[in-house]
Scaffold this active site. Structure first.
Site, short mmCIF file in Angstrom:
data_model
loop_
_atom_site.label_atom_id
_atom_site.label_comp_id
_atom_site.label_asym_id
_atom_site.label_seq_id
_atom_site.Cartn_x
_atom_site.Cartn_y
_atom_site.Cartn_z
N ASP A 37 0.88 -1.18 0.00
CA ASP A 37 0.00 0.00 0.00
C ASP A 37 0.92 1.22 0.00
OD1 ASP A 37 -1.56 2.18 0.63
OD2 ASP A 37 -2.73 1.13 2.17
N VAL A 38 0.90 1.98 -1.09
CA VAL A 38 1.88 3.06 -1.22
C VAL A 38 1.57 4.27 -0.33
CG1 VAL A 38 2.59 2.39 -3.54
CG2 VAL A 38 0.78 4.11 -3.26
N LYS A 58 -1.91 15.75 -9.25
CA LYS A 58 -1.35 15.42 -10.57
C LYS A 58 -0.43 16.54 -11.08
CE LYS A 58 -3.04 11.33 -11.11
NZ LYS A 58 -2.15 10.18 -11.21
N TYR A 79 -7.50 15.96 -6.73
CA TYR A 79 -6.89 15.15 -7.80
C TYR A 79 -6.00 16.01 -8.70
CZ TYR A 79 -6.67 11.84 -11.75
OH TYR A 79 -6.25 11.01 -12.75
P1 NAD Z 1 -6.77 1.35 -11.82
O1 NAD Z 1 -7.51 1.97 -10.68
O2 NAD Z 1 -7.49 0.36 -12.67
O3 NAD Z 1 -5.44 0.64 -11.33
C1 NAD Z 1 -4.65 1.18 -10.35
C2 NAD Z 1 -4.18 0.12 -9.42
O4 NAD Z 1 -3.59 0.81 -8.33
C3 NAD Z 1 -5.32 -0.75 -8.85
O5 NAD Z 1 -5.07 -2.11 -9.12
C4 NAD Z 1 -5.30 -0.43 -7.37
O6 NAD Z 1 -5.54 -1.57 -6.55
C5 NAD Z 1 -3.92 0.11 -7.15
N1 NAD Z 1 -3.85 1.00 -6.01
C6 NAD Z 1 -4.73 1.94 -5.62
N2 NAD Z 1 -4.35 2.50 -4.47
C7 NAD Z 1 -3.17 1.90 -4.13
C8 NAD Z 1 -2.30 2.04 -3.03
N3 NAD Z 1 -2.53 2.91 -2.04
N4 NAD Z 1 -1.19 1.27 -3.00
C9 NAD Z 1 -0.93 0.38 -3.98
N5 NAD Z 1 -1.75 0.19 -5.03
C10 NAD Z 1 -2.87 0.94 -5.10
O7 NAD Z 1 -6.22 2.57 -12.67
P2 NAD Z 1 -5.36 2.59 -14.04
O8 NAD Z 1 -6.26 2.60 -15.21
O9 NAD Z 1 -4.29 1.57 -13.96
O10 NAD Z 1 -4.68 4.02 -14.10
C11 NAD Z 1 -4.57 4.78 -13.07
C12 NAD Z 1 -3.64 5.95 -13.34
O11 NAD Z 1 -3.95 6.64 -14.54
C13 NAD Z 1 -3.85 6.89 -12.20
O12 NAD Z 1 -2.64 7.49 -11.80
C14 NAD Z 1 -4.80 7.89 -12.82
O13 NAD Z 1 -4.80 9.09 -12.14
C15 NAD Z 1 -4.26 7.99 -14.22
N6 NAD Z 1 -5.18 8.57 -15.19
C16 NAD Z 1 -6.28 7.90 -15.61
C17 NAD Z 1 -7.14 8.52 -16.51
C18 NAD Z 1 -8.39 7.84 -17.02
O14 NAD Z 1 -9.23 8.52 -17.63
N7 NAD Z 1 -8.56 6.58 -16.81
C19 NAD Z 1 -6.88 9.80 -16.98
C20 NAD Z 1 -5.75 10.44 -16.53
C21 NAD Z 1 -4.90 9.81 -15.63
#
Ligand code: NAD
Length: 267
Positions: free
Chosen positions: A69-70, A166, A162
């Site tokens: 957990d980061v 970012k 958010y």
């Molecule tokens: P996701 O939520 O499907 O996957 C993220 C993973 O991170 C999950 O498996 C989750 O369990 C893990 N996670 C969450 N909190 C955590 C923690 N505290 N410690 C360890 N692991 C943790 O998301 P994704 O599609 O892989 O992408 C997420 C990234 O992309 C994020 O940084 C998000 O801000 C960025 N992003 C997404 C979009 C969009 O439209 N989908 C747009 C811009 C930026």
């Protein structure tokens, strides 16, 4: 043809996906492995990391999982130690973890604000803090941090914690890139635009009026190309930045947004 990341040791943090289908981190982990990397898939949700591992192993690739957990410093230290135990080094660090909480200052509680900043922003600082000495010793490394186009623009609704987290990732990455350029360490950001990944469904549907179908349709309409990008668009850009193809690229913020950020209005 030689694979882009042959035998590179890659740690993807947030390598699972919060739902069915392809999240950005999951796609990036698979893309790295397809290019010959040995991947450490880190996630708070070990089952999600294992799903990514199974996909990589089914294609004959190398992947080990680590639960962390980061938001917890001790987990970060342990995950870096585990990665070193498995691989003996870290050539590429991919910071993907991000949580989305909508709302402006009046709608966001102090606890939510601190949680978003801790998970999205402070974690990137802490992970880099513990990986940089390894990369410095190696004399090489590439860091890919996932920011968002929301760091630069109003994207149609209030999103203050958010966007703040970012934007900080962009500034942090630029500073890091300048400080460590002479050590052979590159650091770059990707700013995804409106992407159709599992993570948008639960947190963003309310911000678009409560109907998931309408949310998808509206986000598609907001994009100049008429459709949202997907996790592979982010993964492919990550591959470029992580690899030697980008050996002279550091400190950049690469928008992967189909031209979204070129528009003044988002409709
Ligand atoms: P996701 O939520 O499907 O996957 C993220 C993973 O991170 C999950 O498996 C989750 O369990 C893990 N996670 C969450 N909190 C955590 C923690 N505290 N410690 C360890 N692991 C943790 O998301 P994704 O599609 O892989 O992408 C997420 C990234 O992309 C994020 O940084 C998000 O801000 C960025 N992003 C997404 C979009 C969009 O439209 N989908 C747009 C811009 C930026």
């Amino acid at each position: 043809m030689k694979a882009l990341l042959n035998d590179r040791r890659v740690m993807v943090v947030g390598a699972g996906s919060c739902g069915e289908g392809w999240g950005n981190g999951k796609a990036a982990a698979v893309a790295y492995a397809r290019e010959g990397a040995r991947v450490i898939a880190v996630d708070r949700d070990l089952e999600a990391a294992r799903a990514t591992q199974a996909l990589i192993q089914a294609e004959g690739g190398f992947c080990e999982t680590v639960a962390a957990d980061v938001s917890r410093t001790d987990d970060i230290i342990a995950m870096v130690e585990a990665a070193m135990g498995h691989l003996g080094g870290i050539d590429v660090l991919h910071n993907n973890v991000g949580i989305a909480i909508t709302g402006g200052p009046e709608e966001t509680s102090e606890e939510e604000w601190e949680r978003v900043l801790r998970i999205n922003q402070t974690s990137v600082f802490l992970i880099c803090k513990h990986v940089l000495p390894i990369m410095r010793r190696q004399g090489a490394g590439s860091i890919v941090n996932i920011s968002s186009i929301a760091a630069l623009r109003w994207i149609g609704f209030a999103y203050s914690a958010y966007t703040t987290s970012k934007a900080a990732i962009v500034a942090f990455t630029e500073n890091l890139a300048a400080q460590y350029a002479a050590d052979g360490i590159r650091a770059n950001c990707i700013l995804p635009g409106l992407m159709n990944t599992p993570m948008i469904h639960a947190p963003l549907t309310a911000a678009y009026g409560g109907d998931a179908e309408a949310m998808i349709e509206k986000r598609n309409r907001q994009c100049p190309m008429g459709f949202m990008g997907d996790a592979w668009d982010v993964a492919n850009a990550s591959l470029f930045l992580a690899s030697d193809m980008a050996r002279y690229v550091t400190g950049v913020s690469l928008n992967v947004d189909g031209g979204f950020s070129l528009r003044a209005a988002v409709g």
